[in-house]
Every structure is written in C-alpha cells, then in structure tokens.
Design a protein around this motif. Structure first.
Motif, PDB file in Angstrom:
ATOM      1  N   ALA A 175      54.155 -89.086 -73.828  1.00  0.00           N
ATOM      2  CA  ALA A 175      52.903 -89.851 -73.824  1.00  0.00           C
ATOM      3  C   ALA A 175      53.117 -91.356 -73.974  1.00  0.00           C
ATOM      4  O   ALA A 175      52.204 -92.128 -73.716  1.00  0.00           O
ATOM      5  CB  ALA A 175      51.994 -89.361 -74.948  1.00  0.00           C
ATOM      6  N   THR A 176      54.305 -91.782 -74.383  1.00  0.00           N
ATOM      7  CA  THR A 176      54.528 -93.211 -74.625  1.00  0.00           C
ATOM      8  C   THR A 176      55.372 -93.799 -73.494  1.00  0.00           C
ATOM      9  O   THR A 176      54.913 -93.870 -72.374  1.00  0.00           O
ATOM     10  CB  THR A 176      55.130 -93.438 -76.023  1.00  0.00           C
ATOM     11  OG1 THR A 176      56.308 -92.640 -76.178  1.00  0.00           O
ATOM     12  CG2 THR A 176      54.134 -93.072 -77.116  1.00  0.00           C
ATOM     13  N   TYR A 177      56.601 -94.205 -73.764  1.00  0.00           N
ATOM     14  CA  TYR A 177      57.386 -94.912 -72.751  1.00  0.00           C
ATOM     15  C   TYR A 177      57.562 -94.109 -71.463  1.00  0.00           C
ATOM     16  O   TYR A 177      57.444 -94.649 -70.365  1.00  0.00           O
ATOM     17  CB  TYR A 177      58.761 -95.323 -73.303  1.00  0.00           C
ATOM     18  CG  TYR A 177      59.542 -96.110 -72.288  1.00  0.00           C
ATOM     19  CD1 TYR A 177      59.256 -97.453 -72.078  1.00  0.00           C
ATOM     20  CD2 TYR A 177      60.523 -95.510 -71.509  1.00  0.00           C
ATOM     21  CE1 TYR A 177      59.940 -98.176 -71.112  1.00  0.00           C
ATOM     22  CE2 TYR A 177      61.208 -96.230 -70.550  1.00  0.00           C
ATOM     23  CZ  TYR A 177      60.917 -97.567 -70.355  1.00  0.00           C
ATOM     24  OH  TYR A 177      61.579 -98.280 -69.402  1.00  0.00           O
ATOM     25  N   ALA A 178      57.824 -92.820 -71.564  1.00  0.00           N
ATOM     26  CA  ALA A 178      58.056 -92.004 -70.365  1.00  0.00           C
ATOM     27  C   ALA A 178      56.840 -91.988 -69.447  1.00  0.00           C
ATOM     28  O   ALA A 178      56.977 -91.889 -68.235  1.00  0.00           O
ATOM     29  CB  ALA A 178      58.440 -90.578 -70.756  1.00  0.00           C
ATOM     30  N   ALA A 179      55.643 -92.093 -70.026  1.00  0.00           N
ATOM     31  CA  ALA A 179      54.422 -92.038 -69.221  1.00  0.00           C
ATOM     32  C   ALA A 179      53.966 -93.417 -68.764  1.00  0.00           C
ATOM     33  O   ALA A 179      53.534 -93.590 -67.633  1.00  0.00           O
ATOM     34  CB  ALA A 179      53.295 -91.388 -70.023  1.00  0.00           C
ATOM     35  N   GLN A 180      54.059 -94.392 -69.664  1.00  0.00           N
ATOM     36  CA  GLN A 180      53.431 -95.676 -69.391  1.00  0.00           C
ATOM     37  C   GLN A 180      54.361 -96.869 -69.458  1.00  0.00           C
ATOM     38  O   GLN A 180      53.931 -97.984 -69.193  1.00  0.00           O
ATOM     39  CB  GLN A 180      52.286 -95.905 -70.383  1.00  0.00           C
ATOM     40  CG  GLN A 180      51.238 -94.830 -70.313  1.00  0.00           C
ATOM     41  CD  GLN A 180      50.197 -94.993 -71.413  1.00  0.00           C
ATOM     42  OE1 GLN A 180      50.241 -95.910 -72.202  1.00  0.00           O
ATOM     43  NE2 GLN A 180      49.249 -94.086 -71.454  1.00  0.00           N
ATOM     44  N   GLY A 181      55.598 -96.687 -69.842  1.00  0.00           N
ATOM     45  CA  GLY A 181      56.490 -97.830 -69.983  1.00  0.00           C
ATOM     46  C   GLY A 181      56.006 -98.757 -71.073  1.00  0.00           C
ATOM     47  O   GLY A 181      55.465 -98.335 -72.082  1.00  0.00           O
ATOM     48  N   ASP A 182      56.168-100.036 -70.855  1.00  0.00           N
ATOM     49  CA  ASP A 182      55.784-101.032 -71.847  1.00  0.00           C
ATOM     50  C   ASP A 182      54.270-101.158 -72.004  1.00  0.00           C
ATOM     51  O   ASP A 182      53.782-101.720 -72.972  1.00  0.00           O
ATOM     52  CB  ASP A 182      56.371-102.395 -71.465  1.00  0.00           C
ATOM     53  CG  ASP A 182      57.881-102.345 -71.389  1.00  0.00           C
ATOM     54  OD1 ASP A 182      58.499-101.745 -72.279  1.00  0.00           O
ATOM     55  OD2 ASP A 182      58.441-102.897 -70.426  1.00  0.00           O
TER      56      ASP A 182
END
Length: 156
Positions: free
Chosen positions: A17-24
């Motif tokens: 849900a964090t970096y893997a999905a949305q990056g920065d």
C-alpha cells in the motif's frame, strides 16, 4: 512471536500500500527534516518507512503493535553511480512492480526473482523474520543497474 501469520499479512499489505503502490507520492509530512515518510495503519498495527535520498538512499521500516516497536528493517542502496539521471525513473518503476510481488516466505523486500522483458530483479537473503539480511539487485539487459542491502528482525 504470537500471531506471526497475522503480522506477516499486515506487513505485506503495508508494503504493497505504500512505496510499492505509490512510490514517493504516498509520503506523509516527515518527522525528520530532509526525509520522505510513508505510513500505513490497520487497527493496533502501524507501519512507518522513513528514508533519505533518491539516486542513493538509506532508510528504515518499523512495525508497531499498540504503539510499541516490534520489528524493523534498515536498508541502503540505489541506482548505480553514473546512471541516476538516465535510468532512475525506469529502475524505480520496475522496482515497485517487483516489490508488489513480495511473498509470505520472505516478506522483507520482493520475490527471489522477478522478470519483465530485459529487466530482472533478484533478491538473495538469509535468515528468517526474527533476524535476516539480504541484497536485492536489478539488471537491465544483463548489466546491474541497481543494488540495495537490507537487514532487520524482531526488536527485543
């Protein structure tokens, strides 16, 4: 750790849900000046990833249960020197794809191997959830373009 399956399920959801999905773009206002901060919460579980840098970066993930830190992973790496400006965007886009394939057997970074076209992601690690270390690499057309070292485990 009691409830290890529940913990791993949460960790995987948080990573996806964090970096893997949305990056920065998943960043929240950082606690530390100059850092980027990603967070995910489910009930008593809370995940925080704080890192510095872009071409070369260093950071730490921490999982809290009921506001108590219980697990952490530190990491450092990035795009090979000299390739940052030319390849960083493509490398990190491919990295996020690989990280979305994180598995229950090794929920630290991505899968052991992930490939797409000329891109190959590899994750070589040892240890278990209690205490682990590893190296992930990305190669493009057979040439290593990214490398990261990581280690962590349960906090006692």
């Amino acid at each position: 750790m009691a409830g290890e399956k529940r913990f791993v399920d949460f960790l995987i959801r948080a990573k996806k849900a964090t970096y893997a999905a949305q990056g920065d773009d998943a960043s929240t206002p950082p606690l530390l000046a100059g850092s980027r901060q990603l967070e995910y919460r489910e009930g008593d579980y809370f995940y925080r990833d704080i890192y510095f840098g872009m071409g070369f970066f260093a950071g730490q993930e921490v999982v809290y249960i009921k506001d108590k830190p219980v697990w952490s992973m530190c990491y450092a790496g990035g795009v090979e020197k000299g390739l940052e400006h030319r390849l960083a965007k493509a490398v990190y886009a491919f990295l996020r794809k690989a990280l979305r394939n994180v598995g229950h057997e090794q929920p630290y970074r991505g899968p052991v191997r992930f490939a797409e076209g000329e891109w190959i992601y590899r994750n070589d690690f040892s240890g278990g959830l209690e205490w682990f270390a590893g190296v992930e690499t990305i190669a493009l057309s057979g040439k290593t373009v990214y490398r990261l070292r990581y280690s962590g485990g349960f906090i006692r």
